[in-house]
Scaffold this active site. Structure first.
Site, PDB file in Angstrom:
ATOM      1  N   ARG A  67       0.841  -1.204   0.000  1.00  0.00           N
ATOM      2  CA  ARG A  67       0.000   0.000   0.000  1.00  0.00           C
ATOM      3  C   ARG A  67       0.870   1.245   0.000  1.00  0.00           C
ATOM      4  O   ARG A  67       0.625   2.195  -0.727  1.00  0.00           O
ATOM      5  CB  ARG A  67      -0.956   0.015   1.200  1.00  0.00           C
ATOM      6  CG  ARG A  67      -1.695   1.337   1.283  1.00  0.00           C
ATOM      7  CD  ARG A  67      -2.864   1.436   2.251  1.00  0.00           C
ATOM      8  NE  ARG A  67      -2.918   0.503   3.319  1.00  0.00           N
ATOM      9  CZ  ARG A  67      -2.168   0.555   4.440  1.00  0.00           C
ATOM     10  NH1 ARG A  67      -1.307   1.536   4.614  1.00  0.00           N
ATOM     11  NH2 ARG A  67      -2.300  -0.362   5.368  1.00  0.00           N
TER      12      ARG A  67
ATOM     13  N   TYR B  51     -15.806  17.750 -14.977  1.00  0.00           N
ATOM     14  CA  TYR B  51     -16.242  16.348 -15.073  1.00  0.00           C
ATOM     15  C   TYR B  51     -17.306  16.047 -14.003  1.00  0.00           C
ATOM     16  O   TYR B  51     -17.149  16.452 -12.840  1.00  0.00           O
ATOM     17  CB  TYR B  51     -15.012  15.450 -14.900  1.00  0.00           C
ATOM     18  CG  TYR B  51     -15.313  13.979 -14.918  1.00  0.00           C
ATOM     19  CD1 TYR B  51     -15.635  13.332 -16.103  1.00  0.00           C
ATOM     20  CD2 TYR B  51     -15.281  13.230 -13.753  1.00  0.00           C
ATOM     21  CE1 TYR B  51     -15.913  11.976 -16.124  1.00  0.00           C
ATOM     22  CE2 TYR B  51     -15.554  11.870 -13.759  1.00  0.00           C
ATOM     23  CZ  TYR B  51     -15.878  11.257 -14.950  1.00  0.00           C
ATOM     24  OH  TYR B  51     -16.152   9.921 -14.955  1.00  0.00           O
TER      25      TYR B  51
ATOM     26  N   ASP C 182      -6.641  19.511 -14.499  1.00  0.00           N
ATOM     27  CA  ASP C 182      -7.045  18.169 -14.913  1.00  0.00           C
ATOM     28  C   ASP C 182      -6.709  18.062 -16.400  1.00  0.00           C
ATOM     29  O   ASP C 182      -7.349  18.690 -17.240  1.00  0.00           O
ATOM     30  CB  ASP C 182      -8.551  17.976 -14.658  1.00  0.00           C
ATOM     31  CG  ASP C 182      -9.016  16.558 -14.982  1.00  0.00           C
ATOM     32  OD1 ASP C 182      -8.397  15.902 -15.842  1.00  0.00           O
ATOM     33  OD2 ASP C 182     -10.017  16.105 -14.388  1.00  0.00           O
TER      34      ASP C 182
ATOM     35  N   LYS D 206      -8.018   7.012 -19.117  1.00  0.00           N
ATOM     36  CA  LYS D 206      -8.296   7.510 -20.456  1.00  0.00           C
ATOM     37  C   LYS D 206      -7.053   7.382 -21.349  1.00  0.00           C
ATOM     38  O   LYS D 206      -6.601   6.282 -21.568  1.00  0.00           O
ATOM     39  CB  LYS D 206      -8.814   8.956 -20.358  1.00  0.00           C
ATOM     40  CG  LYS D 206      -9.854   9.168 -19.231  1.00  0.00           C
ATOM     41  CD  LYS D 206     -11.162   8.430 -19.431  1.00  0.00           C
ATOM     42  CE  LYS D 206     -12.067   8.418 -18.200  1.00  0.00           C
ATOM     43  NZ  LYS D 206     -12.331   9.687 -17.544  1.00  0.00           N
TER      44      LYS D 206
END
Ligand SMILES: *Cc1c(COP(=O)(O)O)cnc(C)c1O
Length: 392
Positions: free
Chosen positions: A54, A110, A182, A207
């Site tokens: 982690r 978004y 972004d 993406k």
């Protein structure tokens, strides 16, 4: 960390070479995937580089290095999704603006980002202010109050509106805010916000960066070592670091980012020009068309026009239904940036959570369709649209 011979190399070369031939165990050319959740201590008090996956993983470190390098950052924090990367941002507002919770964001950001911002505002973690980032007066007003963070997103989804990065980043800094961009819609191959002064760059690596529609992931690129350390701490603390397998897949995907997006935008240009001439289409929103109101700004701040566009059918919602029932080759699906071409109806799909009023304000009509142009042959994509439009 960066090899000397890469110092003057282009990003298209660097994206291929970083992490290649770096395996100390066997000289593997491709960095191997480390799936182990834990790592031994060499002895009492002797921790190695990694102890628990982690907090750190060698495969995740390679993809982080590649993305940080592409964006010109000091480091990147790899997360389980793009939203997890964004959600890290506001965890540490107090560090750079004690007592200030104000976050100024685009009114057309978004949809998932909006949901997250609203939920965090409801919790009291932040205070969100939505603003039309192309409205000079509204921006000035929004930044006249002490602000911790300014978030920019350009081009916007789905109408491909651009925000002047140089101007808005300077305004954010003048107001004492840190500025995050972004950069999901263009990727570092086509837009480099750090060159315009951005403090952070956020990606949904789902993406273009992964580019194959088989991983959900995110990255938060920081420009100072201090922020890299702080946000790595937070990602470990909340447990949102990217899994090893996703990191491996994303690394495999990003290697071809430049060839993919260059080909995709070339096809996108052809599709946009075809749509613009079609009598069933009333408007095409693509920055690569000279008719786009911000075509010049796109040329100034982008390295290409990208492969996302939207267009309006004259026949409105009825025409949309006809076209979407008839269309082949394009998949009717959300998301973007993969090798496969996609078509989406924002009003009923990606932006369905917005109220009809909010959709109207954002310019999202029933007749609007958004396209993500993939790697199929451009002629075949145009033929597919033609076949579907013949049903109108
Ligand atoms: C998809 C997307 C996100 C969210 O990323 P996930 O990986 O889906 O969590 C954020 N911003 C933009 C611009 C996006 O397209």
């Amino acid at each position: 960390m960066t090899k000397d011979y890469l110092k003057d190399a282009s990003l298209a070369t660097r994206v291929i070479n970083i992490g290649i031939d770096s395996d100390p165990a066997h000289g593997a050319v491709m960095p191997p995937i480390y799936l182990s959740s834990n790592y031994t201590f060499e002895g009492f008090g002797k921790k190695r580089t990694y102890d628990y996956a982690r907090s750190g993983n060698p495969t995740r470190s390679v993809i982080a290095d590649v993305i940080a390098d592409l964006e010109g950052g000091a480091g990147a924090v790899m997360t389980v999704s793009g939203l997890a990367a964004l959600d890290l941002l506001w965890q540490d507002l107090n560090a750079f603006h004690p007592g200030c919770k104000r976050v100024v964001v685009p009114h057309d950001c978004y949809g998932g980002t909006q949901r997250l911002l609203n939920a965090r505002t409801k919790q009291g973690l932040i205070e969100v202010v939505y603003v039309d980032q192309n409205d000079d007066a509204a921006m000035a007003e929004a930044l006249s109050v002490p602000t911790a963070l300014l978030l920019l997103e350009t081009p916007s989804n789905p109408l491909m509106r651009l925000v002047d990065l140089e101007k808005r980043i300077a305004e954010g800094h003048a107001a004492g805010a840190k500025v995050a961009v972004d950069n999901t819609f263009l990727s570092p191959a086509l837009q480099n916000p750090v060159k315009f002064g951005a403090d952070f760059v956020v990606h949904s690596t789902t993406k273009y960066i992964n580019g194959h529609s088989d991983v959900v992931g995110g990255a938060l690129v920081c420009t100072t070592e201090e922020d890299v350390t702080a946000y790595r701490w937070w990602a470990n603390c909340v447990g949102s670091t990217a899994p090893a397998f996703d990191s491996y897949m994303t690394l495999r995907g990003v290697r071809t980012l430049f060839v993919r997006i260059r080909q995709q935008q070339q096809s996108a240009q052809a599709v946009a020009e075809w749509l613009e001439k079609h009598p069933a289409v009333s408007a095409v929103y693509y920055p690569g068309l000279p008719a786009h109101p911000q075509h010049e700004l796109a040329k100034k701040q982008q390295l290409g026009f990208g492969a996302m566009m939207s267009f309006e059918l004259k026949g409105g919602l009825d025409a949309v239904k006809t076209v979407l029932d008839a269309i082949d080759l394009f998949s009717l699906a959300e998301s973007l940036g993969g090798i496969e071409s996609l078509i989406v109806h924002p009003a009923s799909m990606t932006h369905a959570a917005m109220s009809p009023e909010a959709q109207a304000t954002a310019g999202i009509t029933g007749g609007l369709l958004r396209v993500s142009v993939g790697l199929e042959d451009a002629d075949d994509l145009i033929k597919a649209l033609e076949r579907a439009f013949n049903h109108l």
